[in-house]
Write an enzyme that holds these catalytic residues in place. Structure first.
Site, PDB file in Angstrom:
ATOM      1  N   SER A   1       0.800  -1.222   0.000  1.00 51.73           N
ATOM      2  CA  SER A   1       0.000   0.000   0.000  1.00 51.73           C
ATOM      3  C   SER A   1       0.835   1.276   0.000  1.00 51.73           C
ATOM      4  O   SER A   1       1.612   1.498  -0.916  1.00 51.73           O
ATOM      5  CB  SER A   1      -0.960  -0.045   1.189  1.00 51.73           C
ATOM      6  OG  SER A   1      -1.886   0.993   1.088  1.00 51.73           O
ATOM      7  N   HIS A   2       0.699   2.080   1.059  1.00 56.63           N
ATOM      8  CA  HIS A   2       1.365   3.387   1.091  1.00 56.63           C
ATOM      9  C   HIS A   2       2.823   3.286   1.530  1.00 56.63           C
ATOM     10  O   HIS A   2       3.527   4.292   1.565  1.00 56.63           O
ATOM     11  CB  HIS A   2       0.610   4.316   2.040  1.00 56.63           C
ATOM     12  CG  HIS A   2       0.479   3.722   3.418  1.00 56.63           C
ATOM     13  ND1 HIS A   2      -0.423   2.716   3.695  1.00 56.63           N
ATOM     14  CD2 HIS A   2       1.148   3.958   4.555  1.00 56.63           C
ATOM     15  CE1 HIS A   2      -0.295   2.368   4.965  1.00 56.63           C
ATOM     16  NE2 HIS A   2       0.652   3.105   5.508  1.00 56.63           N
TER      17      HIS A   2
ATOM     18  N   ASP B   1      -2.796   6.296  -3.238  1.00 53.53           N
ATOM     19  CA  ASP B   1      -1.604   5.664  -2.663  1.00 53.53           C
ATOM     20  C   ASP B   1      -1.087   4.526  -3.545  1.00 53.53           C
ATOM     21  O   ASP B   1      -1.550   4.335  -4.673  1.00 53.53           O
ATOM     22  CB  ASP B   1      -1.899   5.163  -1.247  1.00 53.53           C
ATOM     23  CG  ASP B   1      -2.863   3.990  -1.232  1.00 53.53           C
ATOM     24  OD1 ASP B   1      -3.679   3.890  -2.164  1.00 53.53           O
ATOM     25  OD2 ASP B   1      -2.798   3.173  -0.293  1.00 53.53           O
TER      26      ASP B   1
ATOM     27  N   ASP C   1      -1.472   1.311  -3.782  1.00 52.76           N
ATOM     28  CA  ASP C   1      -2.380   0.320  -4.359  1.00 52.76           C
ATOM     29  C   ASP C   1      -3.746   0.897  -4.735  1.00 52.76           C
ATOM     30  O   ASP C   1      -4.670   0.144  -5.053  1.00 52.76           O
ATOM     31  CB  ASP C   1      -2.553  -0.864  -3.399  1.00 52.76           C
ATOM     32  CG  ASP C   1      -3.146  -0.447  -2.063  1.00 52.76           C
ATOM     33  OD1 ASP C   1      -2.937   0.697  -1.643  1.00 52.76           O
ATOM     34  OD2 ASP C   1      -3.821  -1.288  -1.423  1.00 52.76           O
TER      35      ASP C   1
ATOM     36  N   ASP D   1      -6.186   2.514  -3.086  1.00 53.78           N
ATOM     37  CA  ASP D   1      -7.409   2.499  -2.279  1.00 53.78           C
ATOM     38  C   ASP D   1      -7.586   3.762  -1.438  1.00 53.78           C
ATOM     39  O   ASP D   1      -8.659   3.989  -0.893  1.00 53.78           O
ATOM     40  CB  ASP D   1      -7.518   1.224  -1.419  1.00 53.78           C
ATOM     41  CG  ASP D   1      -6.317   0.987  -0.544  1.00 53.78           C
ATOM     42  OD1 ASP D   1      -5.381   1.816  -0.555  1.00 53.78           O
ATOM     43  OD2 ASP D   1      -6.298  -0.048   0.166  1.00 53.78           O
ATOM     44  N   ARG D   2      -6.550   4.584  -1.326  1.00 51.42           N
ATOM     45  CA  ARG D   2      -6.693   5.817  -0.544  1.00 51.42           C
ATOM     46  C   ARG D   2      -6.919   7.016  -1.447  1.00 51.42           C
ATOM     47  O   ARG D   2      -6.632   6.963  -2.645  1.00 51.42           O
ATOM     48  CB  ARG D   2      -5.428   6.074   0.277  1.00 51.42           C
ATOM     49  CG  ARG D   2      -5.167   5.010   1.294  1.00 51.42           C
ATOM     50  CD  ARG D   2      -4.026   5.432   2.198  1.00 51.42           C
ATOM     51  NE  ARG D   2      -3.795   4.397   3.197  1.00 51.42           N
ATOM     52  CZ  ARG D   2      -3.208   4.606   4.357  1.00 51.42           C
ATOM     53  NH1 ARG D   2      -2.773   5.815   4.665  1.00 51.42           N
ATOM     54  NH2 ARG D   2      -3.038   3.619   5.206  1.00 51.42           N
TER      55      ARG D   2
ATOM     56  N   LYS E   1     -11.685   0.074   0.171  1.00 50.21           N
ATOM     57  CA  LYS E   1     -11.749   1.509  -0.037  1.00 50.21           C
ATOM     58  C   LYS E   1     -11.250   1.798  -1.444  1.00 50.21           C
ATOM     59  O   LYS E   1     -10.567   0.967  -2.041  1.00 50.21           O
ATOM     60  CB  LYS E   1     -10.955   2.251   1.030  1.00 50.21           C
ATOM     61  CG  LYS E   1      -9.499   1.837   1.214  1.00 50.21           C
ATOM     62  CD  LYS E   1      -8.948   2.508   2.470  1.00 50.21           C
ATOM     63  CE  LYS E   1      -7.454   2.292   2.638  1.00 50.21           C
ATOM     64  NZ  LYS E   1      -7.112   1.080   3.384  1.00 50.21           N
TER      65      LYS E   1
HETATM   66  C1  VG1 Z   1      -3.409   2.005   8.429  1.00 50.02           C
HETATM   67  C2  VG1 Z   1      -4.599   2.920   8.609  1.00 50.02           C
HETATM   68  C3  VG1 Z   1      -5.885   2.141   8.431  1.00 50.02           C
HETATM   69  C4  VG1 Z   1      -5.883   1.449   7.067  1.00 50.02           C
HETATM   70  C5  VG1 Z   1      -4.635   0.588   6.934  1.00 50.02           C
HETATM   71  C6  VG1 Z   1      -4.512  -0.024   5.556  1.00 50.02           C
HETATM   72  O1  VG1 Z   1      -3.422   1.004   9.418  1.00 50.02           O
HETATM   73  O2  VG1 Z   1      -4.563   3.537   9.889  1.00 50.02           O
HETATM   74  O3  VG1 Z   1      -6.975   3.024   8.568  1.00 50.02           O
HETATM   75  O4  VG1 Z   1      -7.015   0.640   6.923  1.00 50.02           O
HETATM   76  O5  VG1 Z   1      -3.476   1.391   7.154  1.00 50.02           O
HETATM   77  O6  VG1 Z   1      -4.542   0.947   4.569  1.00 50.02           O
HETATM   78  P1  VG1 Z   1      -2.510   1.075  10.746  1.00 50.02           P
HETATM   79  O7  VG1 Z   1      -2.746  -0.202  11.478  1.00 50.02           O
HETATM   80  O8  VG1 Z   1      -1.102   1.285  10.292  1.00 50.02           O
HETATM   81  O9  VG1 Z   1      -2.996   2.287  11.503  1.00 50.02           O
HETATM   82  V1  VG1 Z   1      -3.695   0.687   3.151  1.00 50.02           V
HETATM   83  O10 VG1 Z   1      -4.027   1.899   2.127  1.00 50.02           O
HETATM   84  O11 VG1 Z   1      -2.229   0.437   3.760  1.00 50.02           O
HETATM   85  O12 VG1 Z   1      -4.252  -0.814   2.567  1.00 50.02           O
HETATM   86 CO    CO Z   2      -3.624   1.363   0.271  1.00 47.24          CO
END
Ligand code: VG1
Ligand code: CO
Length: 542
Positions: free
Chosen positions: A112-113, A276, A278, A280-281, A375
């Site tokens: 992801s990010h 981001d 992947d 989804d953000r 998302k």
């Molecule tokens: C973070 C965010 C959470 C989100 C998750 C995955 O998790 O706070 O809201 O669902 O990333 O997003 P954490 O446990 O680091 O707070 V993504 O875009 O990484 O799939």
């Molecule tokens: Co993501």
């Protein structure tokens, strides 16, 4: 030919908030990916002959990991695998493709990010047949299996050509390489008023969409520029790169600073957006008007009926616990149920499947709806565009109108990253130990009303998730939340979420820092953040 290969467990394959995330070099250990993927298959039943979907965000190791997944899927008896061209499928696109083709499930290869590259992060996430992330019952079973696994099944077969659209074969199993964008673009067209958005662009409306060298580049080029007629150059950083051009593909005010500066600079576009790694953000910034993700969720929920896909209204709203209460006010005004879930999209799936909610969101720049079970960044940008096209006004005006109607939830998140795990654990343990003593305590931000460790009871299957974050609620409705991140790969990240509600009759135009200063001081005091971490300021503020 299929081999059964002996292996020994890796003890660190515990899925976090969103799948298994580790450094690339961890995934590169012999058997590491194979063990995890086989553990997923060993935790599932009834997939013989069925379809699997595989795609990723294009980061370093994506292509190699896909070839490995294909060999394991063939050896384990899947009938067919759908793969995005070049290995590219955004997370919401994987969700949609699973649903559209009735697949058994799918893998999203992404961290992801988190940054990508040989020294950075990789990840694997399994999604179930509803298109959403595997629920905790499944991820717990996968983790248990990773700790006991002693063999995996893998086909001996050459790599397939991931760039050639069409059918191929891996040891008797069909692989179809599909266009990464087409199915998803068609879904978007079914939800939004494309002619109205086209007319908006034709009128000179300017969007700047930063794909952050990640997966949404091809989606943005196709949908915003080719289909909706936005001028070339609307999408910046639009080619997915294995290392995201050395950036964090995290659409926030730190990592999308250039976009922010563009929207606050001279001759700014009408709307700035970013997604981001992947896809989804989403980050939304109007001209001189940053929209917090929590506010964006509230505005989208309040205005969704302006888009054809939601014209009959929505059934309910869900938000993660640390997300601000702005959406709660919209739900109340519309007479809709509001669900508060733990952090992570996997908790929304049951509510969406049961038809209890239509729109979901998280403060971490995630919004989505029942159209998929993830998302969805591009979806959020399109819904904003649809709303702007119908209301014929700017983002700043929409925000001002919204606050005048509902009041304003001043909000910020402070992250303390790369803290030694034992120190972060000690901070959380001390906070948890103090919970009973907090009610009644007077702080710089007023008196504390209640304090607890959030627990969630899923109303559809009665499953319980405990210890989801410490909440400190003040008498005036303000709130502090502390939790540890479940997506990092280095040490621990402490997240502090700060929220204060200002009624519509109050001062709605304060600087966020000023509005939250007393709460920030109280948080420091209650949790002794600097004492535990040795840091006197957060590393990231969003
Ligand atoms: C973070 C965010 C959470 C989100 C998750 C995955 O998790 O706070 O809201 O669902 O990333 O997003 P954490 O446990 O680091 O707070 V993504 O875009 O990484 O799939
Ligand atoms: Co993501």
């Amino acid at each position: 030919m299929t081999d059964s290969v002996q292996t020994t467990p890796f003890l660190d394959q515990k899925p976090g908030t969103s799948g298994l995330r580790k450094k690339v070099r961890v995934f590169q250990q012999p058997h590491y990916i194979e063990n995890f993927v086989q553990s997923v298959f060993d935790s599932l039943d009834g997939f013989a002959g069925k379809t699997l979907v595989v795609g990723g965000d294009g980061r370093y190791l994506n292509r190699e990991a896909i070839q490995t997944v294909l060999r394991l899927a063939a050896a384990n008896g899947f009938g067919r695998v759908l793969v995005g061209q070049g290995g590219i499928l955004s997370t919401p696109a994987v969700s949609h493709v699973i649903r559209k083709y009735g697949a058994f499930g799918g893998f999203v290869l992404s961290a992801s990010h988190n940054p990508g590259g040989p020294d950075e992060d990789f990840g694997i996430k399994y999604n179930i047949g509803n298109g959403g992330p595997a629920p905790e019952s499944v991820t717990d079973a996968i983790y248990a299996r990773t700790r006991a696994i002693d063999r995996y099944r893998i086909a001996t077969a050459p790599d397939i050509d991931l760039d050639a659209i069409g059918a191929a074969e891996v040891a008797g199993m069909t692989v179809e390489v599909i266009d990464s964008v087409a199915d998803y673009a068609e879904l978007m067209e079914s939800l939004f008023d494309f002619p109205a958005i086209k007319a908006l662009f034709a009128d000179g409306f300017r969007l700047s969409f930063d794909a952050m060298n990640a997966v949404t580049g091809p989606y943005g080029h196709r949908i915003f520029e080719e289909i909706l007629g936005a001028p070339a150059g609307t999408v910046v950083n639009g080619t997915p790169l294995p290392d995201f051009g050395h950036h964090h593909p995290d659409p926030n005010l730190v990592h999308a600073k250039e976009l922010y500066d563009r929207l606050y600079g001279p001759d700014a576009p009408d709307l700035g957006a970013a997604s981001d790694g992947d896809g989804d953000r989403n980050l939304i910034i109007g001209r001189n008007s940053y929209v917090t993700p929590s506010d964006s969720l509230a505005v989208l929920a309040a205005n969704a009926h302006l888009a054809p896909g939601y014209k009959d209204g929505i059934d309910g709203i869900a938000r993660s616990m640390p997300t601000s209460g702005a959406a709660d006010r919209v739900a109340e005004a519309l007479g809709l149920p509001l669900y508060e879930t733990p952090t992570g999209w996997k908790f929304f799936g049951n509510l969406l499947d049961a038809g209890l909610v239509t729109i979901c969101g998280e403060e971490s720049a995630g919004t989505g709806s029942s159209h998929v079970r993830e998302k969805d960044g591009i979806w959020a940008v399109l819904l904003w565009l649809n709303i702007l096209a119908v209301r014929k006004t700017g983002v700043a005006e929409i925000m001002a109108d919204h606050w005048a109607l509902y009041g304003r939830n001043y909000y910020a998140r402070h992250d303390y990253e790369a803290v030694a795990s034992d120190r972060a654990d000690a901070l959380m343990a001390a906070l948890r130990a103090s919970l009973d003593t907090l009610p009644g305590r007077v702080t710089a931000a007023g008196t504390i009303a209640t304090a607890d460790d959030f627990a969630y009871l899923d109303p559809t299957d009665q499953s319980v998730s405990n210890r989801q974050g410490v909440r400190i609620l003040f008498e005036d409705g303000s709130r502090l939340v502390f939790r540890l991140s479940g997506t990092g790969t280095e040490g621990a990240t402490i997240r502090l979420y700060i929220e204060r509600y200002e009624p519509k009759t109050g001062d709605l135009a304060q600087a966020v820092d000023d509005a939250l200063a007393p709460l920030i001081a109280a948080a420091q005091d209650l949790a002794d953040i600097s004492g535990h971490t040795g840091m006197d300021a957060p590393t990231v503020i969003t």
